[in-house]
Design a protein around this motif. Sequence first.
Motif, PDB file in Angstrom:
ATOM      1  N   VAL A 111      47.358  67.975  86.592  1.00 46.80           N
ATOM      2  CA  VAL A 111      46.540  68.260  85.390  1.00 46.80           C
ATOM      3  C   VAL A 111      47.464  68.579  84.355  1.00 46.80           C
ATOM      4  CG1 VAL A 111      45.035  69.907  84.378  1.00 46.80           C
ATOM      5  CG2 VAL A 111      44.645  69.016  86.607  1.00 46.80           C
ATOM      6  N   TRP A 112      47.257  67.995  83.009  1.00 48.45           N
ATOM      7  CA  TRP A 112      47.860  68.223  81.753  1.00 48.45           C
ATOM      8  C   TRP A 112      47.158  69.136  80.863  1.00 48.45           C
ATOM      9  CZ3 TRP A 112      52.433  68.427  79.540  1.00 48.45           C
ATOM     10  CH2 TRP A 112      52.611  68.043  78.074  1.00 48.45           C
ATOM     11  N   CYS A 113      47.646  70.490  80.534  1.00 46.04           N
ATOM     12  CA  CYS A 113      46.726  71.092  79.437  1.00 46.04           C
ATOM     13  C   CYS A 113      47.780  71.691  78.438  1.00 46.04           C
ATOM     14  CB  CYS A 113      46.318  72.374  80.245  1.00 46.04           C
ATOM     15  SG  CYS A 113      47.693  73.392  81.240  1.00 46.04           S
ATOM     16  N   ARG A 114      47.065  71.733  77.342  1.00 43.72           N
ATOM     17  CA  ARG A 114      47.775  72.546  76.226  1.00 43.72           C
ATOM     18  C   ARG A 114      46.718  73.699  75.674  1.00 43.72           C
ATOM     19  NH1 ARG A 114      48.624  66.654  72.841  1.00 43.72           N
ATOM     20  NH2 ARG A 114      46.652  66.546  73.731  1.00 43.72           N
ATOM     21  N   ARG A 115      47.400  74.122  74.423  1.00 44.23           N
ATOM     22  CA  ARG A 115      46.149  75.141  73.893  1.00 44.23           C
ATOM     23  C   ARG A 115      46.212  75.007  72.391  1.00 44.23           C
ATOM     24  NH1 ARG A 115      47.764  81.150  75.126  1.00 44.23           N
ATOM     25  NH2 ARG A 115      45.570  81.375  74.940  1.00 44.23           N
TER      26      ARG A 115
ATOM     27  N   SER B 177      51.391  59.574  82.650  1.00 39.88           N
ATOM     28  CA  SER B 177      52.133  61.068  83.091  1.00 39.88           C
ATOM     29  C   SER B 177      52.811  61.288  81.748  1.00 39.88           C
ATOM     30  CB  SER B 177      53.203  61.009  84.165  1.00 39.88           C
ATOM     31  OG  SER B 177      53.910  62.372  84.103  1.00 39.88           O
ATOM     32  N   PRO B 178      52.634  62.390  80.899  1.00 39.56           N
ATOM     33  CA  PRO B 178      51.911  63.697  81.800  1.00 39.56           C
ATOM     34  C   PRO B 178      50.416  63.787  81.413  1.00 39.56           C
ATOM     35  CG  PRO B 178      52.515  64.210  79.388  1.00 39.56           C
ATOM     36  CD  PRO B 178      53.072  62.731  79.718  1.00 39.56           C
ATOM     37  N   SER B 179      49.761  62.979  80.950  1.00 40.98           N
ATOM     38  CA  SER B 179      47.956  63.079  80.589  1.00 40.98           C
ATOM     39  C   SER B 179      47.321  63.006  81.716  1.00 40.98           C
ATOM     40  CB  SER B 179      47.777  62.214  79.334  1.00 40.98           C
ATOM     41  OG  SER B 179      47.837  60.871  79.810  1.00 40.98           O
TER      42      SER B 179
ATOM     43  N   PRO C  99      53.085  59.793  74.603  1.00 41.52           N
ATOM     44  CA  PRO C  99      54.110  60.345  75.583  1.00 41.52           C
ATOM     45  C   PRO C  99      53.744  59.640  76.780  1.00 41.52           C
ATOM     46  CG  PRO C  99      52.745  62.206  74.420  1.00 41.52           C
ATOM     47  CD  PRO C  99      51.962  60.777  74.279  1.00 41.52           C
ATOM     48  N   SER C 100      54.798  59.650  77.684  1.00 37.94           N
ATOM     49  CA  SER C 100      54.753  59.030  78.868  1.00 37.94           C
ATOM     50  C   SER C 100      55.839  59.241  79.833  1.00 37.94           C
ATOM     51  CB  SER C 100      54.578  57.553  78.798  1.00 37.94           C
ATOM     52  OG  SER C 100      54.225  56.792  80.013  1.00 37.94           O
ATOM     53  N   TYR C 101      56.289  58.545  80.646  1.00 37.91           N
ATOM     54  CA  TYR C 101      57.481  58.951  81.766  1.00 37.91           C
ATOM     55  C   TYR C 101      58.794  58.775  80.966  1.00 37.91           C
ATOM     56  CZ  TYR C 101      59.915  58.753  86.220  1.00 37.91           C
ATOM     57  OH  TYR C 101      60.668  58.887  87.260  1.00 37.91           O
TER      58      TYR C 101
ATOM     59  N   SER D  96      41.911  64.013  84.335  1.00 38.42           N
ATOM     60  CA  SER D  96      43.076  63.550  85.325  1.00 38.42           C
ATOM     61  C   SER D  96      42.392  62.470  86.345  1.00 38.42           C
ATOM     62  CB  SER D  96      43.887  64.748  85.862  1.00 38.42           C
ATOM     63  OG  SER D  96      44.839  64.095  86.631  1.00 38.42           O
ATOM     64  N   GLN D  97      43.363  61.537  86.345  1.00 37.11           N
ATOM     65  CA  GLN D  97      43.009  60.599  87.492  1.00 37.11           C
ATOM     66  C   GLN D  97      44.371  60.480  88.488  1.00 37.11           C
ATOM     67  OE1 GLN D  97      40.501  57.870  87.806  1.00 37.11           O
ATOM     68  NE2 GLN D  97      39.427  59.700  87.255  1.00 37.11           N
TER      69      GLN D  97
END
Length: 344
Positions: free
Chosen positions: A280-284, A145-147, A99-101, A275-276
């Motif tokens: 912040v990218w977060c999942r569950r 992005s999004p990671s 995944p990206s922009y 993240s750099q």
Amino acid sequence: MAGYTPGEQPRDGAFIKLNTNENPYPPSPHVFEAIRAALTGDRLRKYPDPFGHAFRTTAGRVLGVDPEGILIGNGSDDILTILTRAFVPDGGLVVSPTPSYLLYRTLAELQNARFQTVPYTADWQLPDPWPIRDASITFVANPNSPSGTMLPLAALDRLAVQLNGPLVLDEAYVDFAETHGLPLTQATGVIVTRSLSKSYALAGIRFGFAVAQPALVRELVKVKDSYNCDVLSLAAATAALEDQEYLKETRAKILATRSRLEEALKRFGFDVCPSQANFVWCRRGDRAVKPIYEELKRRRILVRYMAYEGFGDGLRISVGTEAEIDRLLVAVEQVLSSSTREIP
């Protein structure tokens, strides 16, 4: 074509806005001084400098690059458009990791080109060897992005030599990272794009630029709109870049808040990428996060919900002020516990 969907921009100011990665702090005071100066005399009556010489001189000195190798743009998206128009023929091929922009696909469609993605590995690295070498242009967002993850320069260097077309390193968030790709622009086929929207808090001004070999920039100038940056954006961008001390101060605050946000989300049970960037990218895991996004929006807190085929969905949360993140974390905790209490 579906077209690119920008992050939601509410029409009133009653939201905590953590969905489009804007800087939570104002621009350098020098920016306001430069804009006021640009409003005097007859500067608005005349066309702006089509090449942005003052900005290029400042950027060359600050970044340690040849000013002749800098191309100005109306935001980094304008730069990406210029590059696509210059390098991608009708029916050409645009490639990006995923995944990206999401804009990369739109740029390919506008050029009547094919678009192909290469999945990141499970730890957000590039496959080696790279499977698609003959792309007209290859976009790699770094940090992604999004990671929010960052690829090492060695991996990008290996990728560049495998490609027959140019490699574009989209460094919109690089001022929040530990490294950058400018050294790679010594190679003819590597172009770095930058934005002043994030780290310099100029999202409302619209200014970006590219760094490449001067001979390449001389050709790209032929493709861009004649006056693609106005007087105010050029003045603001130059002043912002001059004030590196202010950048250091705001960057330090954002990085500290980012670390606190990451740790809190982990305690709430989210899987959080290191993240750099200023988000912040977060999942569950296998659990959907869209209901969390919807409930936060109901509470007038905006974050970005994003879903990618093969990677599931997640929440991209911009780093706000300490107070904004406090409000967010209280709300997230309440949502996860199904609390009906109002946010204090």
